[in-house]
Motif scaffolding. Structure first.
Motif, PDB file in Angstrom:
ATOM      1  N   GLU A 215       0.832  -1.216   0.000  1.00 20.05           N
ATOM      2  CA  GLU A 215       0.000   0.000   0.000  1.00 20.05           C
ATOM      3  C   GLU A 215       0.863   1.261   0.000  1.00 20.05           C
ATOM      4  O   GLU A 215       0.507   2.263  -0.602  1.00 20.05           O
ATOM      5  N   LYS A 216       2.012   1.213   0.668  1.00 17.66           N
ATOM      6  CA  LYS A 216       2.917   2.368   0.667  1.00 17.66           C
ATOM      7  C   LYS A 216       3.505   2.599  -0.719  1.00 17.66           C
ATOM      8  O   LYS A 216       3.646   3.737  -1.168  1.00 17.66           O
ATOM      9  N   THR A 217       3.855   1.511  -1.393  1.00 17.63           N
ATOM     10  CA  THR A 217       4.370   1.638  -2.756  1.00 17.63           C
ATOM     11  C   THR A 217       3.301   2.223  -3.664  1.00 17.63           C
ATOM     12  O   THR A 217       3.563   3.151  -4.433  1.00 17.63           O
ATOM     13  N   ALA A 218       2.077   1.697  -3.563  1.00 17.58           N
ATOM     14  CA  ALA A 218       0.977   2.194  -4.395  1.00 17.58           C
ATOM     15  C   ALA A 218       0.676   3.666  -4.105  1.00 17.58           C
ATOM     16  O   ALA A 218       0.417   4.446  -5.024  1.00 17.58           O
ATOM     17  N   ALA A 219       0.728   4.054  -2.846  1.00 15.22           N
ATOM     18  CA  ALA A 219       0.483   5.459  -2.493  1.00 15.22           C
ATOM     19  C   ALA A 219       1.545   6.359  -3.104  1.00 15.22           C
ATOM     20  O   ALA A 219       1.256   7.473  -3.538  1.00 15.22           O
ATOM     21  N   SER A 220       2.777   5.885  -3.153  1.00 14.93           N
ATOM     22  CA  SER A 220       3.857   6.656  -3.757  1.00 14.93           C
ATOM     23  C   SER A 220       3.617   6.864  -5.245  1.00 14.93           C
ATOM     24  O   SER A 220       3.968   7.904  -5.806  1.00 14.93           O
ATOM     25  N   ALA A 221       3.000   5.888  -5.895  1.00 14.33           N
ATOM     26  CA  ALA A 221       2.706   6.007  -7.331  1.00 14.33           C
ATOM     27  C   ALA A 221       1.726   7.140  -7.593  1.00 14.33           C
ATOM     28  O   ALA A 221       1.839   7.846  -8.599  1.00 14.33           O
ATOM     29  N   ALA A 222       0.766   7.316  -6.697  1.00 10.30           N
ATOM     30  CA  ALA A 222      -0.270   8.327  -6.896  1.00 10.30           C
ATOM     31  C   ALA A 222       0.278   9.748  -6.818  1.00 10.30           C
ATOM     32  O   ALA A 222      -0.333  10.684  -7.342  1.00 10.30           O
ATOM     33  N   GLU A 223       1.437   9.916  -6.175  1.00 10.36           N
ATOM     34  CA  GLU A 223       2.006  11.245  -5.955  1.00 10.36           C
ATOM     35  C   GLU A 223       2.924  11.722  -7.081  1.00 10.36           C
ATOM     36  O   GLU A 223       3.406  12.841  -7.036  1.00 10.36           O
TER      37      GLU A 223
ATOM     38  N   GLU B  62       8.407   9.247 -13.190  1.00  9.80           N
ATOM     39  CA  GLU B  62       9.064   9.523 -11.908  1.00  9.80           C
ATOM     40  C   GLU B  62       8.919   8.337 -10.949  1.00  9.80           C
ATOM     41  O   GLU B  62       9.874   7.976 -10.255  1.00  9.80           O
ATOM     42  N   PHE B  63       7.737   7.721 -10.939  1.00 13.43           N
ATOM     43  CA  PHE B  63       7.506   6.590 -10.047  1.00 13.43           C
ATOM     44  C   PHE B  63       8.372   5.385 -10.419  1.00 13.43           C
ATOM     45  O   PHE B  63       9.038   4.799  -9.558  1.00 13.43           O
ATOM     46  N   ILE B  64       8.399   5.020 -11.686  1.00 13.17           N
ATOM     47  CA  ILE B  64       9.176   3.848 -12.104  1.00 13.17           C
ATOM     48  C   ILE B  64      10.669   4.130 -11.928  1.00 13.17           C
ATOM     49  O   ILE B  64      11.431   3.236 -11.527  1.00 13.17           O
ATOM     50  N   GLN B  65      11.108   5.360 -12.156  1.00 12.81           N
ATOM     51  CA  GLN B  65      12.513   5.714 -11.894  1.00 12.81           C
ATOM     52  C   GLN B  65      12.830   5.580 -10.402  1.00 12.81           C
ATOM     53  O   GLN B  65      13.912   5.097 -10.039  1.00 12.81           O
ATOM     54  N   ALA B  66      11.897   5.982  -9.533  1.00 15.51           N
ATOM     55  CA  ALA B  66      12.100   5.851  -8.089  1.00 15.51           C
ATOM     56  C   ALA B  66      12.172   4.376  -7.678  1.00 15.51           C
ATOM     57  O   ALA B  66      12.970   4.008  -6.809  1.00 15.51           O
ATOM     58  N   LEU B  67      11.373   3.529  -8.301  1.00 13.47           N
ATOM     59  CA  LEU B  67      11.464   2.087  -8.043  1.00 13.47           C
ATOM     60  C   LEU B  67      12.849   1.568  -8.433  1.00 13.47           C
ATOM     61  O   LEU B  67      13.483   0.848  -7.662  1.00 13.47           O
TER      62      LEU B  67
ATOM     63  N   GLY C 213      15.582   2.460  -6.054  1.00  9.65           N
ATOM     64  CA  GLY C 213      15.453   1.951  -4.688  1.00  9.65           C
ATOM     65  C   GLY C 213      14.867   2.965  -3.724  1.00  9.65           C
ATOM     66  O   GLY C 213      14.872   2.740  -2.515  1.00  9.65           O
ATOM     67  N   GLU C 214      14.343   4.061  -4.231  1.00  7.14           N
ATOM     68  CA  GLU C 214      13.735   5.093  -3.377  1.00  7.14           C
ATOM     69  C   GLU C 214      12.339   4.682  -2.924  1.00  7.14           C
ATOM     70  O   GLU C 214      11.826   5.205  -1.939  1.00  7.14           O
ATOM     71  N   VAL C 215      11.729   3.777  -3.664  1.00  3.66           N
ATOM     72  CA  VAL C 215      10.403   3.241  -3.358  1.00  3.66           C
ATOM     73  C   VAL C 215      10.564   1.728  -3.293  1.00  3.66           C
ATOM     74  O   VAL C 215      11.227   1.146  -4.165  1.00  3.66           O
ATOM     75  N   PRO C 216       9.993   1.066  -2.290  1.00  7.35           N
ATOM     76  CA  PRO C 216      10.132  -0.386  -2.220  1.00  7.35           C
ATOM     77  C   PRO C 216       9.466  -1.065  -3.415  1.00  7.35           C
ATOM     78  O   PRO C 216       8.412  -0.630  -3.869  1.00  7.35           O
ATOM     79  N   PRO C 217      10.068  -2.145  -3.897  1.00  6.58           N
ATOM     80  CA  PRO C 217       9.474  -2.855  -5.035  1.00  6.58           C
ATOM     81  C   PRO C 217       8.197  -3.572  -4.614  1.00  6.58           C
ATOM     82  O   PRO C 217       8.003  -3.883  -3.440  1.00  6.58           O
TER      83      PRO C 217
ATOM     84  N   LEU D 192      14.563  -4.293 -11.489  1.00  9.94           N
ATOM     85  CA  LEU D 192      14.352  -3.275 -12.507  1.00  9.94           C
ATOM     86  C   LEU D 192      15.704  -2.641 -12.803  1.00  9.94           C
ATOM     87  O   LEU D 192      16.292  -2.004 -11.938  1.00  9.94           O
ATOM     88  N   GLU D 193      16.200  -2.852 -14.011  1.00 10.92           N
ATOM     89  CA  GLU D 193      17.556  -2.430 -14.380  1.00 10.92           C
ATOM     90  C   GLU D 193      17.623  -1.016 -14.950  1.00 10.92           C
ATOM     91  O   GLU D 193      18.550  -0.285 -14.646  1.00 10.92           O
ATOM     92  N   SER D 194      16.692  -0.672 -15.829  1.00  8.60           N
ATOM     93  CA  SER D 194      16.741   0.659 -16.439  1.00  8.60           C
ATOM     94  C   SER D 194      15.346   1.125 -16.801  1.00  8.60           C
ATOM     95  O   SER D 194      14.437   0.321 -17.020  1.00  8.60           O
ATOM     96  N   VAL D 195      15.211   2.450 -16.862  1.00 11.72           N
ATOM     97  CA  VAL D 195      13.924   3.078 -17.114  1.00 11.72           C
ATOM     98  C   VAL D 195      14.133   4.284 -18.025  1.00 11.72           C
ATOM     99  O   VAL D 195      15.027   5.101 -17.786  1.00 11.72           O
ATOM    100  N   ALA D 196      13.311   4.390 -19.046  1.00 12.04           N
ATOM    101  CA  ALA D 196      13.238   5.577 -19.899  1.00 12.04           C
ATOM    102  C   ALA D 196      11.769   5.745 -20.263  1.00 12.04           C
ATOM    103  O   ALA D 196      10.959   4.822 -20.084  1.00 12.04           O
ATOM    104  N   ARG D 197      11.413   6.885 -20.765  1.00 13.76           N
ATOM    105  CA  ARG D 197      10.016   7.102 -21.161  1.00 13.76           C
ATOM    106  C   ARG D 197       9.649   6.081 -22.243  1.00 13.76           C
ATOM    107  O   ARG D 197      10.270   6.020 -23.296  1.00 13.76           O
ATOM    108  N   GLY D 198       8.657   5.239 -21.939  1.00 11.55           N
ATOM    109  CA  GLY D 198       8.181   4.247 -22.887  1.00 11.55           C
ATOM    110  C   GLY D 198       8.993   2.968 -22.953  1.00 11.55           C
ATOM    111  O   GLY D 198       8.694   2.100 -23.778  1.00 11.55           O
TER     112      GLY D 198
END
Length: 169
Positions: A21-29, A34-39, A42-46, A57-63
């Motif tokens: 629920e904490k991870t999901a709440a972080s997504a809403a903000e 930004e959320f997937i980059q935070a995952l 390690g700023e947001v628990p997986p 999760l190794e890398s993140v870019a738009r799309g």
């Protein structure tokens, strides 16, 4: 059920996870990117599923996102190779997270379908798997994404296409 004899190795595994629920709440903000980059940072628990199958999760870019996974015995089916559900979980995660990176803050999505094609068996000797999800269409109500699962030598293991329904949360 057979009891292990004295010379058989008994295998165990313990899985721990954070409050989803904490991870999901972080997504809403945040925006989806930004959320997937935070995952990834390690700023947001997986989510618990990531810990359960030992994916990262190794890398993140738009799309686009890339997951990695080391095949292990606990991924096996009864015939001694990785269970198709693990393939599908990786492919679904990569496709869905790629779509998630496109979302504005306050938007959500859910998978409408996932079509998987299995091409090769995976065993612990296969080595590190990478799974890349890429958005191929992002519309007002739906998004389409492709995902590719490859081994360390770049051989294609499985592919998937996913349709996601987009909505405001």
């Amino acid at each position: 059920m057979n009891e292990p004899s004295g010379d058989e190795l008994v295998r165990t595994r313990t899985v721990t996870w954070d409050d989803p629920e904490k991870t999901a709440a972080s997504a809403a903000e945040r925006s989806g990117l930004e959320f997937i980059q935070a995952l990834a940072a390690g700023e947001v628990p997986p989510p618990p599923i990531t810990r359960l199958i030992d994916a990262r999760l190794e890398s993140v870019a738009r799309g686009e996102v890339v997951f990695a996974l080391e095949p292990a015995e606990f991924h096996y089916n009864p015939i001694g190779s990785m269970h198709g559900g693990i393939y599908a979980t990786l492919l679904d995660s990569a496709a869905g997270c790629a779509v998630h990176t496109m979302l504005p803050a306050g938007a959500g999505y859910t998978s409408l379908d996932l079509n998987v094609r299995f091409l090769r068996a995976v065993r612990v000797t296969t080595g590190t798997l990478t799974c890349t999800g890429t958005v191929t269409h992002y519309g007002r109500r739906t998004a389409l994404a492709d995902a590719r699962l490859e081994d360390g030598r770049g051989r294609l293991i499985a592919t998937a296409t996913s349709t996601c329904l987009l909505f405001d949360t």
